[in-house]
Scaffold this motif. Structure first.
Motif, PDB file in Angstrom:
ATOM      1  N   PHE A  23      48.933 -48.570 -15.826  1.00 26.97           N
ATOM      2  CA  PHE A  23      50.233 -49.178 -15.565  1.00 26.97           C
ATOM      3  C   PHE A  23      50.703 -50.003 -16.763  1.00 26.97           C
ATOM      4  O   PHE A  23      51.850 -49.904 -17.197  1.00 26.97           O
ATOM      5  N   ALA A  24      49.812 -50.813 -17.326  1.00 25.80           N
ATOM      6  CA  ALA A  24      50.179 -51.671 -18.463  1.00 25.80           C
ATOM      7  C   ALA A  24      50.558 -50.839 -19.679  1.00 25.80           C
ATOM      8  O   ALA A  24      51.548 -51.133 -20.366  1.00 25.80           O
ATOM      9  N   ILE A  25      49.819 -49.800 -19.941  1.00 22.77           N
ATOM     10  CA  ILE A  25      50.109 -48.942 -21.095  1.00 22.77           C
ATOM     11  C   ILE A  25      51.445 -48.234 -20.904  1.00 22.77           C
ATOM     12  O   ILE A  25      52.272 -48.157 -21.823  1.00 22.77           O
ATOM     13  N   GLY A  26      51.700 -47.715 -19.699  1.00 21.96           N
ATOM     14  CA  GLY A  26      52.963 -47.038 -19.420  1.00 21.96           C
ATOM     15  C   GLY A  26      54.157 -47.969 -19.563  1.00 21.96           C
ATOM     16  O   GLY A  26      55.189 -47.603 -20.127  1.00 21.96           O
ATOM     17  N   THR A  27      54.017 -49.182 -19.059  1.00 17.84           N
ATOM     18  CA  THR A  27      55.096 -50.164 -19.164  1.00 17.84           C
ATOM     19  C   THR A  27      55.355 -50.526 -20.623  1.00 17.84           C
ATOM     20  O   THR A  27      56.506 -50.614 -21.059  1.00 17.84           O
ATOM     21  N   ARG A  29      54.725 -48.709 -23.292  1.00 15.61           N
ATOM     22  CA  ARG A  29      55.339 -47.558 -23.976  1.00 15.61           C
ATOM     23  C   ARG A  29      56.825 -47.443 -23.651  1.00 15.61           C
ATOM     24  O   ARG A  29      57.639 -47.154 -24.526  1.00 15.61           O
ATOM     25  N   ALA A  30      57.173 -47.656 -22.391  1.00 12.72           N
ATOM     26  CA  ALA A  30      58.583 -47.581 -21.990  1.00 12.72           C
ATOM     27  C   ALA A  30      59.397 -48.668 -22.681  1.00 12.72           C
ATOM     28  O   ALA A  30      60.509 -48.427 -23.165  1.00 12.72           O
ATOM     29  N   LYS A  31      58.856 -49.871 -22.746  1.00 11.50           N
ATOM     30  CA  LYS A  31      59.551 -50.986 -23.393  1.00 11.50           C
ATOM     31  C   LYS A  31      59.728 -50.717 -24.881  1.00 11.50           C
ATOM     32  O   LYS A  31      60.787 -50.935 -25.453  1.00 11.50           O
ATOM     33  N   ARG A  32      58.680 -50.223 -25.523  1.00 10.69           N
ATOM     34  CA  ARG A  32      58.749 -49.932 -26.958  1.00 10.69           C
ATOM     35  C   ARG A  32      59.739 -48.804 -27.224  1.00 10.69           C
ATOM     36  O   ARG A  32      60.518 -48.863 -28.170  1.00 10.69           O
ATOM     37  N   SER A  33      59.738 -47.783 -26.384  1.00 16.00           N
ATOM     38  CA  SER A  33      60.657 -46.663 -26.548  1.00 16.00           C
ATOM     39  C   SER A  33      62.105 -47.122 -26.432  1.00 16.00           C
ATOM     40  O   SER A  33      62.968 -46.690 -27.192  1.00 16.00           O
ATOM     41  N   LYS A  34      62.372 -47.989 -25.482  1.00 15.92           N
ATOM     42  CA  LYS A  34      63.723 -48.507 -25.297  1.00 15.92           C
ATOM     43  C   LYS A  34      64.145 -49.346 -26.504  1.00 15.92           C
ATOM     44  O   LYS A  34      65.279 -49.262 -26.962  1.00 15.92           O
TER      45      LYS A  34
END
Length: 95
Positions: A23-27, A29-34
């Motif tokens: 969950f932490a890694i996915g969150t 990655r999403a934040k960095r991508s945005k």
């Protein structure tokens, strides 16, 4: 107290740890991508995703959009004369 190697509680804790990690890694990655896709165009009123894509496709970068003159902004598909004025004013009346 140490848990035995084959203790069901140990397996449960390991699965919980793995899920929290996922969950932490996915969150992250999403934040960095945005953040990577963020440009100053996001703050211009009236410029949404479609106009942002059109401006970036036409000029190549947000910096080039900021330096563009009014006539060049009007030449972009999907940017009206009023919208071109808003974009121009946003970048040239700051600071």
């Amino acid at each position: 107290m140490a848990l035995r190697h084959n203790d069901p509680v140990l397996y449960f804790i390991q699965r919980m740890r793995d899920e929290v990690h996922r969950f932490a890694i996915g969150t992250h990655r999403a934040k960095r991508s945005k953040a990577i896709g963020a440009t100053p165009l996001d703050d211009v009123p009236g410029v949404g995703a479609t106009r942002k894509r059109a401006l970036l496709a036409h000029f190549g970068s947000a910096k080039a959009v900021a330096r563009a003159n009014l006539a060049d902004l009007k030449a972009v598909d999907g940017v009206s004369a009023n919208m071109a004025q808003v974009i121009y004013d946003y970048f040239h009346e700051q600071g």
